[in-house]
Design a protein around this motif. Structure first.
Motif, PDB file in Angstrom:
ATOM      1  N   LEU A   1      27.447  49.706  44.835  1.00  0.00           N
ATOM      2  CA  LEU A   1      27.082  49.027  43.595  1.00  0.00           C
ATOM      3  C   LEU A   1      25.698  49.458  43.115  1.00  0.00           C
ATOM      4  N   GLY A   2      24.748  49.455  44.050  1.00  0.00           N
ATOM      5  CA  GLY A   2      23.398  49.869  43.682  1.00  0.00           C
ATOM      6  C   GLY A   2      23.351  51.310  43.216  1.00  0.00           C
ATOM      7  N   VAL A   3      24.001  52.212  43.960  1.00  0.00           N
ATOM      8  CA  VAL A   3      24.015  53.635  43.595  1.00  0.00           C
ATOM      9  C   VAL A   3      24.723  53.826  42.258  1.00  0.00           C
ATOM     10  N   ALA A   4      25.813  53.096  42.042  1.00  0.00           N
ATOM     11  CA  ALA A   4      26.580  53.240  40.794  1.00  0.00           C
ATOM     12  C   ALA A   4      25.722  52.881  39.590  1.00  0.00           C
TER      13      ALA A   4
ATOM     14  N   GLY B   1      29.569  55.889  44.797  1.00  0.00           N
ATOM     15  CA  GLY B   1      28.683  55.272  43.806  1.00  0.00           C
ATOM     16  C   GLY B   1      28.363  56.224  42.663  1.00  0.00           C
ATOM     17  N   LEU B   2      28.184  57.525  42.986  1.00  0.00           N
ATOM     18  CA  LEU B   2      27.924  58.520  41.941  1.00  0.00           C
ATOM     19  C   LEU B   2      29.116  58.630  40.999  1.00  0.00           C
ATOM     20  N   LEU B   3      30.322  58.706  41.562  1.00  0.00           N
ATOM     21  CA  LEU B   3      31.525  58.809  40.733  1.00  0.00           C
ATOM     22  C   LEU B   3      31.698  57.559  39.873  1.00  0.00           C
ATOM     23  N   ALA B   4      31.469  56.386  40.495  1.00  0.00           N
ATOM     24  CA  ALA B   4      31.558  55.136  39.726  1.00  0.00           C
ATOM     25  C   ALA B   4      30.494  55.097  38.640  1.00  0.00           C
ATOM     26  N   GLY B   5      29.302  55.619  38.950  1.00  0.00           N
ATOM     27  CA  GLY B   5      28.212  55.636  37.978  1.00  0.00           C
ATOM     28  C   GLY B   5      28.508  56.515  36.778  1.00  0.00           C
ATOM     29  N   ILE B   6      29.169  57.651  37.016  1.00  0.00           N
ATOM     30  CA  ILE B   6      29.562  58.506  35.885  1.00  0.00           C
ATOM     31  C   ILE B   6      30.511  57.738  34.976  1.00  0.00           C
ATOM     32  N   GLY B   7      31.428  56.994  35.589  1.00  0.00           N
ATOM     33  CA  GLY B   7      32.327  56.152  34.797  1.00  0.00           C
ATOM     34  C   GLY B   7      31.574  55.071  34.045  1.00  0.00           C
TER      35      GLY B   7
ATOM     36  N   ASP C   1      27.167  62.548  18.326  1.00  0.00           N
ATOM     37  CA  ASP C   1      28.149  63.026  19.290  1.00  0.00           C
ATOM     38  C   ASP C   1      27.509  64.020  20.239  1.00  0.00           C
ATOM     39  N   GLY C   2      28.010  64.050  21.467  1.00  0.00           N
ATOM     40  CA  GLY C   2      27.491  64.987  22.460  1.00  0.00           C
ATOM     41  C   GLY C   2      28.245  64.834  23.762  1.00  0.00           C
ATOM     42  N   PRO C   3      28.123  65.805  24.649  1.00  0.00           N
ATOM     43  CA  PRO C   3      28.848  65.737  25.927  1.00  0.00           C
ATOM     44  C   PRO C   3      28.217  64.736  26.883  1.00  0.00           C
ATOM     45  N   LEU C   4      29.019  64.292  27.859  1.00  0.00           N
ATOM     46  CA  LEU C   4      28.501  63.430  28.921  1.00  0.00           C
ATOM     47  C   LEU C   4      27.615  64.282  29.829  1.00  0.00           C
ATOM     48  N   VAL C   5      26.376  63.877  30.024  1.00  0.00           N
ATOM     49  CA  VAL C   5      25.410  64.683  30.765  1.00  0.00           C
ATOM     50  C   VAL C   5      25.250  64.148  32.184  1.00  0.00           C
ATOM     51  N   VAL C   6      25.656  64.957  33.169  1.00  0.00           N
ATOM     52  CA  VAL C   6      25.457  64.625  34.582  1.00  0.00           C
ATOM     53  C   VAL C   6      24.568  65.726  35.154  1.00  0.00           C
ATOM     54  N   SER C   7      23.267  65.470  35.161  1.00  0.00           N
ATOM     55  CA  SER C   7      22.317  66.507  35.579  1.00  0.00           C
ATOM     56  C   SER C   7      22.261  66.615  37.100  1.00  0.00           C
ATOM     57  N   PRO C   8      21.824  67.786  37.617  1.00  0.00           N
ATOM     58  CA  PRO C   8      21.662  67.932  39.074  1.00  0.00           C
ATOM     59  C   PRO C   8      20.732  66.883  39.668  1.00  0.00           C
ATOM     60  N   SER C   9      19.685  66.493  38.910  1.00  0.00           N
ATOM     61  CA  SER C   9      18.759  65.477  39.422  1.00  0.00           C
ATOM     62  C   SER C   9      19.460  64.128  39.599  1.00  0.00           C
TER      63      SER C   9
ATOM     64  N   ILE D   1      22.654  63.682  40.363  1.00  0.00           N
ATOM     65  CA  ILE D   1      23.476  63.802  41.581  1.00  0.00           C
ATOM     66  C   ILE D   1      22.596  63.671  42.820  1.00  0.00           C
ATOM     67  N   LEU D   2      21.461  64.393  42.819  1.00  0.00           N
ATOM     68  CA  LEU D   2      20.581  64.378  43.986  1.00  0.00           C
ATOM     69  C   LEU D   2      20.005  62.988  44.222  1.00  0.00           C
ATOM     70  N   ILE D   3      19.512  62.342  43.156  1.00  0.00           N
ATOM     71  CA  ILE D   3      18.912  61.006  43.291  1.00  0.00           C
ATOM     72  C   ILE D   3      19.939  60.002  43.798  1.00  0.00           C
ATOM     73  N   SER D   4      21.151  60.059  43.255  1.00  0.00           N
ATOM     74  CA  SER D   4      22.195  59.101  43.651  1.00  0.00           C
ATOM     75  C   SER D   4      22.537  59.240  45.130  1.00  0.00           C
ATOM     76  N   LEU D   5      22.719  60.482  45.587  1.00  0.00           N
ATOM     77  CA  LEU D   5      23.062  60.694  46.992  1.00  0.00           C
ATOM     78  C   LEU D   5      21.902  60.299  47.906  1.00  0.00           C
TER      79      LEU D   5
END
Length: 845
Positions: free
Chosen positions: A25-28, A331-337, A355-363, A365-369
């Motif tokens: 939950l927290g990570v999401a 949590g990362l996958l849930a957070g993207i949702g 309008d614009g794409p959904l942005v999932v930056s490397p930072s 992903i790294l911070i969430s993990l």
């Protein structure tokens, strides 16, 4: 040892599921916040960059007035300068821009767009007769003072088409304009839900600036000319007080501004995630502590067959690493949702974004993990150390040494010292003029100390519930004993609710007290029944004050008009009022002199400014007015300022001659029959039912001042909901493990006659007692911190009417919420306990 740790994780799937959920939950929410803010920020920045495609160099007025720094006329960006810029070497063309606030009403009279994003500008045709910035989707460009064009999004929202007559407002009075064209634009403000109206250049200059002058001149570079080279050429023809900026620099500045404006939203959302993670730490630590306790025999056997303390610790940490990794990824996958859902929700609720794409930056992903893994491993470290200290002899008798008297004394001593130091720091801060840092330090120490002392506090506080529990017979007695049997576990379980209710109770106390103080201030300082202003807080036309003064039922009115001037050696804002009526509209407390009738060179000053400058009644102030002319003001009185009225106040008859463009910030109005719905309707009709103008009574004024506190409080209510969700998981987790640990005991209770209903009641009452313990502790701490924060606010002198208000009703709701958490969290563990087979439970080890 790693294989052993992995086997243990897989052997307790259901038991660790709650821990995974708590971390997830927290990570999401962390990853969801980062995805959402990155997506919106990138979309706005991309949109803003498109808006600078036709700008290579922008000529703008500088941030100061005249060269000597005194108020006065600013450099003109006129047609002469535009022609010079257009004929510079390397320049392809030059465009003059004028802009300002423009409110557009829909067909029902409601404002389209969102406050500050409702803007107007000029259509500047080039040699081909079109403005490349605003391609027309339908109709033609506006020509003449009664025509205008509207952006396509706003036209669609308002249901307008070419040829319609539209009601708009620029500075107060309603204007009816013919819609001649609908255009498309990449302006990020329009993409974010605002509106943009275009007028011909002469009309826009009259509305927003001065005839013949522009707000900005944009120069387009010829092919082969760089922005830097063009800027160098432009700077050679700039008048004093003007500056040149490249389009790239403007785009970067706007992108930086957008990123900074998103920081507030990002920090608010991250606060939610931070509390969820903070609460989750207690659940994780509690879970691993119980897991270690349940595996006493197994870990002791590992020590007996040669495993070192370090290996045992690493085994527990390896389990935490696996759990944290799984929780971090899910949590990362849930957070993207969540990020995608928040963007969709923004559109559904009327918030428009480019309008614009959904942005999932490397930072992200790294911070969430890292958050998922680090939080879990750190929370499991202390239980891991305890596991390593299990003596091998424990393998022979299955008895794990309980906490020693020495360890309890050390823990309670440390907790008492921290709590004492924190309480002292908080009390000292309440007497300081600027005690924010001391208050923050004291709060951290006190909360930490109380959490350390929670096991000690649990016994006496839970004992208070004994009389009520006796009403439930043997189930109630057993529930009380179970709740105090393991004080550390009870404390860790209750800490989740304690933290959440501490925050929300403290803020509710402060918000309620501030709201009452603001209400008193608005009531005590204003005799006026209404305050009229633009909805966007932009300046009002003086025509509004004239209309209000002649409206039916109005007995007194006064505009408030600000003007930057130099008083002595400093820049101060002079506030112009109707000196004849000002005393009928305000109720000011004077420490020196009196209000009297303002006129001529007489002025009154608020006490804080007078104290800062060393002014007194009779002091003569040398003034350089807005137009550069000099004069002298005489202080006739010093009053106690507040959030509603403050500064240097003088008569508009003295101030107006020095203003080239007089505008009012607001108009105070008193009516014959007071603030009534009929009087308000009469004022609204007198102003042409203008959606851009707000007619506010005293309650509306106080609400607008306390809006920030209310917004923060609503955010914290959402934060409490997050903490409650995690707290429920923690209580469920604790009770489920407690039921597992007490299988033999429950089997014996069933064998000697306690039925399934009694078992369920026992588990539910235990959960209820633990939750209420956390709730009482959190509410008590929240009231203390609310009182201390109020004393700090009162000490600054900014809110002299502040008094402590305890919201008993809301605190009762919070306590009931804590009880509800206990009841809901016990549903599954109670069913599980009631379904245990008594014979198998008795044989269980």
């Amino acid at each position: 040892m790693f294989r052993t740790a992995l086997r243990n994780v897989l052997a307790h799937k259901a038991r660790l599921l709650m821990t995974v959920l708590a971390v997830m939950l927290g990570v999401a929410f962390v990853s969801g916040t980062l995805v959402f803010t990155s997506t919106i920020s990138d979309a706005l920045q991309a949109s803003s960059r498109k808006g600078f495609d036709n700008v290579d160099v922008a000529i703008q007025r500088g941030g100061t007035d005249r060269a000597d720094g005194a108020p006065g006329a600013r450099s003109a960006l006129d047609q002469k300068l535009l022609d010079k810029a257009a004929h510079l070497p390397g320049a392809a063309s030059a465009t003059g821009s004028v802009s300002g606030f423009t409110a557009v009403a829909d067909k029902h009279g409601k404002l389209i767009g969102d406050g500050f994003s409702t803007s107007g500008a000029n259509y500047f045709p080039g040699p081909d007769g079109t403005d490349a910035r605003y391609p027309m989707r339908a109709g033609t460009a506006p020509k003449g003072p009664h025509e205008f064009a509207l952006d396509a999004r706003t036209a669609d929202r308002g249901g307008y088409k070419v040829g319609d007559t539209v009601r708009i407002s620029v500075d107060g009075p309603v204007r009816e304009q013919k819609l001649t064209g609908v255009f498309t634009t990449d302006d990020g403000r329009v993409g974010a839900g605002g509106s943009l109206a275009l007028f011909d250049t002469a009309t826009a200059q009259k509305l927003f600036a001065t005839p013949g002058e522009f707000s900005e001149i944009d120069v387009k570079a010829a092919p082969g000319t760089s922005q830097t080279a063009l800027k160098d050429a432009v700077e050679k023809v700039l008048p004093k007080g003007a500056e040149a900026t490249t389009g790239r620099e403007l785009a970067d500045e706007q992108a930086k501004f957008i990123a900074q404006s998103m920081d507030g939203m990002k920090n608010a959302l991250l606060a939610f995630a931070g509390v969820a993670l903070f609460v989750g730490v207690f659940i994780i630590a509690n879970t691993f502590t119980m897991l270690v306790a349940q595996r006493t025999k197994e870990l002791a056997l590992l020590r007996a067959v040669g495993a070192s303390r370090r290996q045992v610790t690493r085994s527990v940490l390896a389990e935490a690493l696996v759990v944290g990794t799984v929780a971090g990824v899910t949590g990362l996958l849930a957070g993207i949702g969540i990020g995608a859902g928040l963007r969709a929700l923004l559109g559904v609720t009327g918030g428009k974004m480019p309008d614009g794409p959904l942005v999932v930056s490397p930072s992200t992903i790294l911070i969430s993990l890292l958050v998922g893994v680090v939080v879990t491993v750190l929370a499991a470290w202390l239980p891991g150390r305890r596991a390593a200290k299990i003596p091998p002899v424990a393998a022979m008798n299955s008895v794990h040494a309980t906490a020693t008297t020495k360890s309890l004394v050390v823990r309670n001593t440390i907790g008492a010292l921290l709590a004492g130091a924190g309480t002292a720091a908080v009390l000292v801060a309440t007497g300081m003029s600027d005690g924010k840092a001391t208050m923050g330090l004291g709060t951290a120490l006190l909360v930490t100390g109380v959490l350390v002392l929670t096991p000690l506090l649990s016994r006496p506080l839970i004992a208070l519930a004994a009389p009520a529990l006796r009403l439930f017979g043997i189930s109630g007695a057993l529930a009380r004993q179970n709740a105090v049997r393991n004080p550390r576990r009870t404390a860790a379980t209750a800490s989740a609710l304690t933290i959440g209710l501490l925050l929300i109770t403290g803020m509710t106390v402060v918000a309620g007290s501030v709201q009452q103080a603001v209400d008193k201030m608005a009531t005590s300082s204003l005799k006026a029944d209404y305050v009229v202003s633009m909805a966007s807080r932009s300046p009002l036309s003086p025509d509004v004050a004239k209309k209000l003064a002649s409206a039916d039922g109005v007995t007194a009115s006064s505009p408030l008009r600000n003007s930057p001037s130099r008083v002595g050696s400093d820049i101060e804002y002079l506030t112009g009022v109707n000196g004849k009526d000002f005393g009928k509209l305000t109720r000011l407390d004077f420490t020196e002199g009196a209000l009297g009738t303002l006129g001529g060179d007489r002025a009154v000053v608020d006490g804080s400014l007078a104290k800062e400058k060393g002014w007194h009644t009779g002091s003569r102030l040398p003034v350089t007015f807005e137009d550069g002319k000099k004069g002298t003001l005489t202080i006739g009185g010093i009053y106690e300022g507040n959030e509603v009225i403050r500064g240097i106040i003088l008569d508009n008859g003295t101030l107006a001659p020095h203003q080239k463009h007089a505008t009012d910030m607001q108009v105070m109005v008193k009516t014959a029959h007071g603030a009534t719905p009929e009087a308000k309707d009469s004022l609204v009709k007198a102003l042409g039912e203008n959606p851009a103008i707000a007619v506010a009574d005293k309650k509306d004024v106080s609400d607008s001042i306390s809006k920030t506190i209310t917004l923060m409080l609503n955010m914290l209510y959402g934060l409490l909901a997050m903490a409650v969700i995690v707290a429920v998981l923690g209580v469920v987790n604790t009770l489920a493990m407690s039921v597992f640990e007490r299988s033999q005991e429950i089997g014996m209770l069933r064998a000697i006659g306690l039925d399934r209903r009694g078992i369920k009641r026992m588990v539910r009452l235990e959960s209820l007692v633990i939750s209420l313990f956390g709730g009482v502790l959190g509410i008590g701490l929240g009231v203390f911190f609310g009182w201390a924060t109020g004393e700090l606010i009162k000490g600054t002198g900014q809110l002299p009417t502040y008094e402590l208000v305890l919201p008993w009703g809301r605190m009762g709701i919070f306590l009931a919420l804590a009880a509800l958490v206990g009841v809901l969290a016990a549903l599954w563990p109670a069913r599980r306990a009631a379904k245990l087979n008594m014979l198998q439970a008795i044989k269980a080890e």
